[in-house]
Scaffold this motif. Structure first.
Motif, PDB file in Angstrom:
ATOM      1  N   ALA A 202      43.633  56.320  33.427  1.00 35.69           N
ATOM      2  CA  ALA A 202      44.069  55.039  32.985  1.00 35.69           C
ATOM      3  C   ALA A 202      42.572  54.318  32.480  1.00 35.69           C
ATOM      4  N   VAL A 203      42.697  53.571  31.402  1.00 31.53           N
ATOM      5  CA  VAL A 203      41.303  52.842  30.875  1.00 31.53           C
ATOM      6  C   VAL A 203      41.767  51.278  30.582  1.00 31.53           C
ATOM      7  N   GLU A 204      40.956  50.598  31.170  1.00 32.50           N
ATOM      8  CA  GLU A 204      41.098  49.052  30.823  1.00 32.50           C
ATOM      9  C   GLU A 204      40.439  48.473  29.435  1.00 32.50           C
TER      10      GLU A 204
ATOM     11  N   GLY B 259      51.058  56.204  28.553  1.00 32.81           N
ATOM     12  CA  GLY B 259      51.796  54.894  28.904  1.00 32.81           C
ATOM     13  C   GLY B 259      50.616  53.611  28.657  1.00 32.81           C
ATOM     14  N   VAL B 260      51.260  52.594  28.752  1.00 33.32           N
ATOM     15  CA  VAL B 260      50.705  51.360  28.421  1.00 33.32           C
ATOM     16  C   VAL B 260      51.237  50.188  29.229  1.00 33.32           C
ATOM     17  N   GLY B 261      50.167  49.573  30.255  1.00 36.93           N
ATOM     18  CA  GLY B 261      50.622  48.776  30.977  1.00 36.93           C
ATOM     19  C   GLY B 261      49.765  47.478  31.089  1.00 36.93           C
ATOM     20  N   SER B 262      49.664  46.619  32.048  1.00 38.32           N
ATOM     21  CA  SER B 262      48.680  45.496  32.181  1.00 38.32           C
ATOM     22  C   SER B 262      48.375  44.973  33.525  1.00 38.32           C
ATOM     23  N   ARG B 263      47.516  44.359  33.731  1.00 42.05           N
ATOM     24  CA  ARG B 263      47.228  43.715  34.958  1.00 42.05           C
ATOM     25  C   ARG B 263      46.646  42.318  34.888  1.00 42.05           C
ATOM     26  N   THR B 264      46.772  41.421  35.746  1.00 46.37           N
ATOM     27  CA  THR B 264      46.266  40.110  35.608  1.00 46.37           C
ATOM     28  C   THR B 264      44.918  39.721  36.422  1.00 46.37           C
ATOM     29  N   LEU B 265      43.835  39.689  35.828  1.00 47.15           N
ATOM     30  CA  LEU B 265      42.704  39.109  36.641  1.00 47.15           C
ATOM     31  C   LEU B 265      42.811  38.013  37.385  1.00 47.15           C
ATOM     32  N   PRO B 266      41.976  37.682  38.330  1.00 51.83           N
ATOM     33  CA  PRO B 266      42.077  36.504  39.031  1.00 51.83           C
ATOM     34  C   PRO B 266      41.449  35.196  38.395  1.00 51.83           C
ATOM     35  N   ARG B 267      41.641  34.094  38.696  1.00 50.92           N
ATOM     36  CA  ARG B 267      41.043  33.104  38.125  1.00 50.92           C
ATOM     37  C   ARG B 267      39.512  32.871  38.587  1.00 50.92           C
ATOM     38  N   SER B 268      38.847  32.777  37.425  1.00 52.07           N
ATOM     39  CA  SER B 268      37.208  32.877  37.663  1.00 52.07           C
ATOM     40  C   SER B 268      36.844  31.389  37.963  1.00 52.07           C
ATOM     41  N   GLU B 269      35.720  31.558  38.631  1.00 48.69           N
ATOM     42  CA  GLU B 269      34.839  30.248  39.416  1.00 48.69           C
ATOM     43  C   GLU B 269      33.939  29.956  37.981  1.00 48.69           C
ATOM     44  N   ALA B 270      33.808  30.718  36.772  1.00 45.38           N
ATOM     45  CA  ALA B 270      32.927  30.424  35.847  1.00 45.38           C
ATOM     46  C   ALA B 270      33.381  29.295  34.732  1.00 45.38           C
ATOM     47  N   VAL B 271      32.837  28.635  34.106  1.00 45.96           N
ATOM     48  CA  VAL B 271      33.125  27.462  33.335  1.00 45.96           C
ATOM     49  C   VAL B 271      33.533  27.920  32.020  1.00 45.96           C
ATOM     50  N   GLY B 272      34.343  27.580  31.295  1.00 47.72           N
ATOM     51  CA  GLY B 272      34.918  27.707  29.766  1.00 47.72           C
ATOM     52  C   GLY B 272      34.157  27.153  28.885  1.00 47.72           C
ATOM     53  N   PRO B 273      34.359  27.160  27.481  1.00 43.42           N
ATOM     54  CA  PRO B 273      33.700  26.248  26.639  1.00 43.42           C
ATOM     55  C   PRO B 273      34.225  24.904  26.569  1.00 43.42           C
ATOM     56  N   ASP B 274      35.295  24.549  27.266  1.00 45.63           N
ATOM     57  CA  ASP B 274      35.420  23.171  27.248  1.00 45.63           C
ATOM     58  C   ASP B 274      35.238  22.746  28.678  1.00 45.63           C
TER      59      ASP B 274
ATOM     60  N   SER C  30      44.403  38.309  31.290  1.00 45.77           N
ATOM     61  CA  SER C  30      45.129  40.041  31.502  1.00 45.77           C
ATOM     62  C   SER C  30      44.486  40.872  30.541  1.00 45.77           C
ATOM     63  N   VAL C  31      44.324  42.140  31.432  1.00 46.24           N
ATOM     64  CA  VAL C  31      43.743  43.193  30.522  1.00 46.24           C
ATOM     65  C   VAL C  31      44.691  44.332  30.432  1.00 46.24           C
ATOM     66  N   THR C  32      44.776  45.079  29.345  1.00 44.36           N
ATOM     67  CA  THR C  32      45.922  46.110  29.113  1.00 44.36           C
ATOM     68  C   THR C  32      45.092  47.646  29.607  1.00 44.36           C
ATOM     69  N   LEU C  33      46.118  48.264  30.438  1.00 47.23           N
ATOM     70  CA  LEU C  33      45.866  49.508  31.049  1.00 47.23           C
ATOM     71  C   LEU C  33      46.515  50.706  30.012  1.00 47.23           C
ATOM     72  N   LEU C  34      45.581  51.425  29.465  1.00 47.45           N
ATOM     73  CA  LEU C  34      46.004  52.644  28.739  1.00 47.45           C
ATOM     74  C   LEU C  34      45.892  53.967  29.462  1.00 47.45           C
ATOM     75  N   THR C  35      46.870  54.556  29.527  1.00 42.83           N
ATOM     76  CA  THR C  35      46.900  55.759  30.299  1.00 42.83           C
ATOM     77  C   THR C  35      46.800  57.039  29.270  1.00 42.83           C
TER      78      THR C  35
ATOM     79  N   GLN D 215      39.575  67.545  32.415  1.00 39.57           N
ATOM     80  CA  GLN D 215      38.814  67.095  33.285  1.00 39.57           C
ATOM     81  C   GLN D 215      37.527  66.395  32.903  1.00 39.57           C
ATOM     82  N   GLU D 216      36.957  67.257  31.743  1.00 38.99           N
ATOM     83  CA  GLU D 216      35.578  66.868  31.476  1.00 38.99           C
ATOM     84  C   GLU D 216      35.430  65.496  30.803  1.00 38.99           C
ATOM     85  N   GLN D 217      36.681  65.296  29.633  1.00 43.62           N
ATOM     86  CA  GLN D 217      36.977  63.964  29.185  1.00 43.62           C
ATOM     87  C   GLN D 217      37.270  62.787  30.102  1.00 43.62           C
ATOM     88  N   GLY D 218      37.987  63.148  31.255  1.00 43.38           N
ATOM     89  CA  GLY D 218      38.057  62.328  32.288  1.00 43.38           C
ATOM     90  C   GLY D 218      37.032  61.725  32.988  1.00 43.38           C
ATOM     91  N   GLU D 219      36.096  62.630  33.213  1.00 36.58           N
ATOM     92  CA  GLU D 219      34.917  62.136  33.991  1.00 36.58           C
ATOM     93  C   GLU D 219      33.912  61.300  33.074  1.00 36.58           C
TER      94      GLU D 219
END
Length: 246
Positions: A127-129, A177-192, A200-205, A210-214
């Motif tokens: 799986a790759v994010e 496969g295609v899935g997703s996961r939610t990243l927790p709220r960040s303490e960083a400040v946005g543009p506003d 959310s980020v997408t997980l593609l499986t 073996q070599e490609q996976g590594e």
């Protein structure tokens, strides 16, 4: 003469009894045939259900529905009652037209993980994010073929000021496969000026050697590198870039 009469009477009686037995058998066969053609409602798969398919979701999507089936083709365990299947998933592939039975449904943890993904022989699943742009929006789906690119997270420098160009490292990989996961709220400040909310980020499986996976795992864990996919088809013209150190 008396003896002939007796034999004649016996023959007539036997014929009548024989005709009665034939009629009774025929009538019974007709009744049995009628019973076989009587119908009853049972739950039937409308589409193919992969292992791990949630029963309630499939029912809501009408991928499972009530169908009238002749008694003669009912299988043991078929039912019209969906209550025993609530909260369960399919344990194996269920094909269109197949009657739903309890033996083929159970808890999620009962599903053999090997059956959940159609991993090609000799390969493994990794799986790759990726962001939505990194996976070509919502167009990348299970079964898609993708080309894999890598670029530098830092785009400073370069003759044209655009930084290091992206390189194609794998021209053709299968998405399992295609899935997703939610990243927790960040303490960083946005543009506003406000805190950055959950993202959310997408997980593609992918199916990989073996070599490609590594290599993919190493690039994924390298903060200086960014992975991106390009959606391709059988006539896409893609050639791997030269392979400097990653």
């Amino acid at each position: 003469m008396g003896r002939r009469m007796v034999l004649l009477v016996v023959a007539v009686v036997m014929a009548v009894l024989g005709a009665g037995l034939v009629y009774a058998y025929a009538q019974g066969a007709e009744d049995r045939a009628a019973d076989d053609y009587d119908t009853v409602e049972v739950l039937v798969a409308r589409d193919e259900l992969a292992p791990g398919t949630d029963f309630r979701q499939a029912l809501d999507e009408q991928r499972i529905r009530l169908v009238e089936v002749p008694n003669g083709v009912l299988i043991e365990g078929s039912t019209a009652d969906n209550r025993p299947f609530e909260g369960q998933v399919s344990l194996t592939t269920i094909y269109p037209g197949e009657q739903i039975i309890a033996d083929k449904f159970g808890a999620t943890e009962d599903v053999d993980a090997v059956d959940l993904l159609p991993i090609p022989q000799g390969m493994i699943a990794v799986a790759v994010e990726l962001s939505d742009t990194g996976r070509v929006g919502s167009f990348t789906q299970p079964g898609s073929r993708v080309a894999v690119f890598v670029t530098s997270a830092s785009q400073d420098g370069g003759e044209d000021g655009l930084g290091e160009p992206a390189r194609l490292i794998y021209p053709d990989m299968q998405v399992l496969g295609v899935g997703s996961r939610t990243l927790p709220r960040s303490e960083a400040v946005g543009p506003d000026g406000g805190p950055i909310g959950e993202t959310s980020v997408t997980l593609l499986t992918l199916a990989v050697t073996q070599e490609q996976g590594e290599r993919l795992i190493a690039l994924q864990n390298n903060p200086e590198k960014i992975l991106a996919f390009g959606l391709r088809n059988s006539v896409s013209d893609v050639v791997p870039s030269p392979d400097p150190e990653d």
